[in-house]
Design an enzyme around this catalytic site. Structure first.
Site, PDB file in Angstrom:
ATOM      1  N   ASP A 115       0.797  -1.216   0.000  1.00 15.78           N
ATOM      2  CA  ASP A 115       0.000   0.000   0.000  1.00 15.78           C
ATOM      3  C   ASP A 115       0.837   1.277   0.000  1.00 15.78           C
ATOM      4  O   ASP A 115       2.057   1.234   0.185  1.00 15.78           O
ATOM      5  CB  ASP A 115      -0.960   0.006   1.205  1.00 15.78           C
ATOM      6  N   ASN A 126      -7.364  -2.903  14.425  1.00 15.83           N
ATOM      7  CA  ASN A 126      -8.754  -3.280  14.119  1.00 15.83           C
ATOM      8  C   ASN A 126      -8.823  -4.487  13.180  1.00 15.83           C
ATOM      9  O   ASN A 126      -9.863  -4.781  12.606  1.00 15.83           O
ATOM     10  CB  ASN A 126      -9.509  -2.085  13.512  1.00 15.83           C
ATOM     11  N   HIS A 138      -7.107  -4.858  10.337  1.00 19.65           N
ATOM     12  CA  HIS A 138      -6.914  -4.614   8.896  1.00 19.65           C
ATOM     13  C   HIS A 138      -5.614  -5.246   8.401  1.00 19.65           C
ATOM     14  O   HIS A 138      -4.665  -5.423   9.160  1.00 19.65           O
ATOM     15  CB  HIS A 138      -7.011  -3.119   8.549  1.00 19.65           C
ATOM     16  N   GLU A 165      -9.741  -1.966   5.369  1.00 19.12           N
ATOM     17  CA  GLU A 165     -10.395  -1.656   6.630  1.00 19.12           C
ATOM     18  C   GLU A 165     -11.602  -2.566   6.855  1.00 19.12           C
ATOM     19  O   GLU A 165     -12.086  -3.227   5.923  1.00 19.12           O
ATOM     20  CB  GLU A 165     -10.840  -0.184   6.612  1.00 19.12           C
TER      21      GLU A 165
END
Ligand code: GLP
Length: 239
Positions: A67, A131, A133, A138
């Protein structure tokens, strides 16, 4: 999914680097999927050291990063600083999404095509967000998503704010999709520290949960999770 338990960050970094270095040594050509963030820093440090101390070349390696922030070269700089400048990999064999591309949709398409053209990813290294990811996929992301532009969640922005003390933190990123990641032939997920314990616990519950993107990995045939003591804190039992 295999769990490899290690005691701390130092041991995790060394073992992760050994896994990669063994493949680099034995392969004629190898496509490595690489991650950024704090987690793989030690692994890159060890890889750089192994490269320096041996005659091992990296000229047969191609890399594709997961990314990059939109409008930014943050992860380009990170990779240069922490790995690429220390090894003899040809620059045109290192690939990171172009967050500064004028046409982001086209850039996502180009990145997907590029991964295909270099033969697909042999080994993808992943970190994991608090979280759950992976890359910048996400919670709620479709498990068959391809490389796409994402709006980052508050949780992720907060966790990564420390990297943007002198500049404005981008709110969007380009990420390989979960579908793209799942096509890797092998996956090595690294988890360090108690902040990741909940995400690791969810991962080992063994059920797919779109709110925890990393659970997509449970259907992949060749995943190793390398986790230190802190990251394993909430696991009932260790396998
Ligand atoms: C970022 C990256 C992920 C990384 C995650 C964890 O959001 N895009 O690829 O795995 O954060 O980062 P850290 O290793 O710093 O905890």
């Amino acid at each position: 999914m295999k769990l490899l338990s290690v005691s701390n960050e130092e041991e995790l970094s060394r073992i992760a680097a050994e896994i990669l270095f063994a493949k680099i040594k034995s392969a004629k050509k190898l496509v490595l999927g690489l991650a950024t963030g704090k987690t793989p820093l030690g692994m890159y440090r060890y890889l750089s050291k192994y490269s320096k101390e041996s005659n091992q070349t990296f000229r047969h390696i191609h890399t594709v990063n997961l990314d990059e922030y939109v409008g930014s070269i943050t992860y380009h700089e990170y990779m240069e600083e922490n790995l690429f400048q220390h090894i003899d990999i040809p620059k045109d064999q290192t690939h990171i999404p172009d967050g500064e591309a004028e046409n982001l949709t086209e850039e996502c398409r180009r990145y997907e095509q590029l991964i295909k053209e270099i033969g697909g990813i042999d080994l993808q290294v992943l970190g994991i967000g608090e979280n759950g990811h992976i890359g910048f996929n996400e919670p709620g992301t479709s498990f068959d998503a391809r490389t796409h532009v994402v709006e980052l969640t508050e949780s992720t922005l907060k966790a990564n704010a420390k990297y943007f003390v002198d500049s404005e933190q981008p709110k969007q990123a380009i990420t390989m999709g979960i579908g793209t990641i799942l096509e890797s032939r092998e996956i090595l997920l690294l988890a360090i520290g108690e902040r990741k314990a909940n995400a690791v616990k969810e991962l080992f519950k063994g059920s797919l949960n779109k709110d925890i993107p990393a659970t997509a990995l449970i259907n992949h045939p060749h995943v190793t999770v390398l986790a230190d003591k802190g990251a394993r804190k909430l696991l009932d039992k260790e396998s």
